[in-house]
Design an enzyme around this catalytic site. Structure first.
Site, short mmCIF file in Angstrom:
data_model
loop_
_atom_site.label_atom_id
_atom_site.label_comp_id
_atom_site.label_asym_id
_atom_site.label_seq_id
_atom_site.Cartn_x
_atom_site.Cartn_y
_atom_site.Cartn_z
N LYS A 10 38.22 51.55 41.47
CA LYS A 10 37.03 51.33 42.28
C LYS A 10 36.76 52.55 43.17
O LYS A 10 37.61 53.44 43.30
CB LYS A 10 37.24 50.07 43.12
CG LYS A 10 37.41 48.79 42.28
CD LYS A 10 37.62 47.58 43.21
CE LYS A 10 37.86 46.32 42.41
NZ LYS A 10 38.04 45.15 43.31
N TYR A 50 30.03 41.36 38.35
CA TYR A 50 30.54 40.41 39.33
C TYR A 50 29.72 39.11 39.39
O TYR A 50 29.74 38.43 40.41
CB TYR A 50 30.61 41.07 40.71
CG TYR A 50 31.83 41.96 40.88
CD1 TYR A 50 33.11 41.48 40.63
CD2 TYR A 50 31.70 43.29 41.30
CE1 TYR A 50 34.24 42.29 40.79
CE2 TYR A 50 32.82 44.11 41.47
CZ TYR A 50 34.09 43.59 41.22
OH TYR A 50 35.20 44.38 41.38
N PHE A 58 30.87 37.21 50.29
CA PHE A 58 31.17 38.64 50.18
C PHE A 58 30.42 39.33 49.03
O PHE A 58 30.60 40.52 48.80
CB PHE A 58 32.68 38.88 50.04
CG PHE A 58 33.32 38.23 48.84
CD1 PHE A 58 33.31 38.85 47.59
CD2 PHE A 58 33.95 36.99 48.95
CE1 PHE A 58 33.89 38.26 46.48
CE2 PHE A 58 34.55 36.38 47.84
CZ PHE A 58 34.52 37.02 46.60
N ARG A 86 47.22 43.24 35.09
CA ARG A 86 47.13 42.42 36.32
C ARG A 86 48.43 42.50 37.12
O ARG A 86 48.42 42.49 38.34
CB ARG A 86 46.79 40.97 35.97
CG ARG A 86 45.45 40.76 35.27
CD ARG A 86 44.25 40.69 36.16
NE ARG A 86 44.24 39.57 37.07
CZ ARG A 86 43.22 39.29 37.88
NH1 ARG A 86 42.14 40.08 37.90
NH2 ARG A 86 43.27 38.26 38.70
N THR A 92 45.02 39.85 44.43
CA THR A 92 43.75 40.32 44.98
C THR A 92 43.89 40.85 46.41
O THR A 92 43.35 41.91 46.73
CB THR A 92 42.71 39.17 44.94
OG1 THR A 92 42.63 38.68 43.61
CG2 THR A 92 41.34 39.66 45.39
N ARG A 104 48.02 47.66 44.23
CA ARG A 104 47.42 47.17 45.47
C ARG A 104 48.47 47.02 46.57
O ARG A 104 48.21 47.29 47.74
CB ARG A 104 46.73 45.83 45.19
CG ARG A 104 45.46 45.98 44.34
CD ARG A 104 45.03 44.65 43.77
NE ARG A 104 43.69 44.66 43.18
CZ ARG A 104 43.17 43.63 42.53
NH1 ARG A 104 43.87 42.51 42.37
NH2 ARG A 104 41.95 43.69 42.04
N HIS A 117 40.28 47.11 39.42
CA HIS A 117 39.87 45.86 38.78
C HIS A 117 40.55 45.79 37.42
O HIS A 117 40.68 46.80 36.73
CB HIS A 117 38.35 45.85 38.57
CG HIS A 117 37.91 44.76 37.62
ND1 HIS A 117 37.69 43.46 38.04
CD2 HIS A 117 37.69 44.76 36.28
CE1 HIS A 117 37.35 42.72 36.99
NE2 HIS A 117 37.34 43.48 35.91
#
Ligand code: IDP
Length: 136
Positions: A10, A50, A58, A86, A92, A104, A117
């Site tokens: 991103k 999305y 959001f 993942r 998330t 992350r 993502h």
């Protein structure tokens, strides 16, 4: 059996110079890059990508974020590629859900700015790959 997943670095990940880090982790895991492209995301693609979040509080800021600068889009292939990526990405929320050692977990602090993502199911992967790389 091999499968494919859509991966995005991103705008926060690109801005922070973490493209190499993310791609390196994908490669070291043994997954293969099938497509790789730096691109500016148009509003329409962002909305389609999305769509499942349309109506959430959001949604507007997520669209603004994902169109705020270039992203790196990739199609990644390998055995269980969807869950493999993942796992590399982590949950998330980079603080509460992503384990240290994940992308992350190692680099993120805020839920929106969570760097990457990855498609969350076979159906999402098929839909997202068609959306981002219709030529594949
Ligand atoms: P995922 O990216 O881990 O699959 P999703 O629930 O599909 O997570 O959410 C899509 C993206 O929307 C997240 O990666 C994150 O950037 C953003 N997001 C999710 N929940 C929130 C929130 O509560 N506030 C702000 N942004 C959020």
């Amino acid at each position: 059996m091999s499968e494919r997943t859509l991966v995005l670095v991103k705008p926060d990940g690109v801005e922070r110079g973490l493209v190499g880090e993310v791609i390196g982790r994908i490669e070291r895991k043994g997954l293969k890059l099938v497509a790789l492209e730096l691109r500016q995301v148009e509003q329409q693609l962002a909305e389609q990508h999305y769509a499942e979040h349309d109506g959430k509080p959001f949604f507007g800021s997520l669209l603004e974020f994902i169109t705020s600068g270039p992203v790196v889009a990739a199609v990644v292939e390998g055995p269980r590629a969807i869950s493999a990526f993942r796992q590399l990405a982590g949950g998330t929320d980079p603080v509460d859900k992503a384990a240290p050692g994940s992308i992350r977990g190692d680099y993120g602090l805020e839920v929106q700015y969570n760097l990457v993502h990855g498609s969350d199911s076979a159906e999402s992967a098929e839909r997202e790959i068609k959306l981002w790389f219709p030529e594949l």
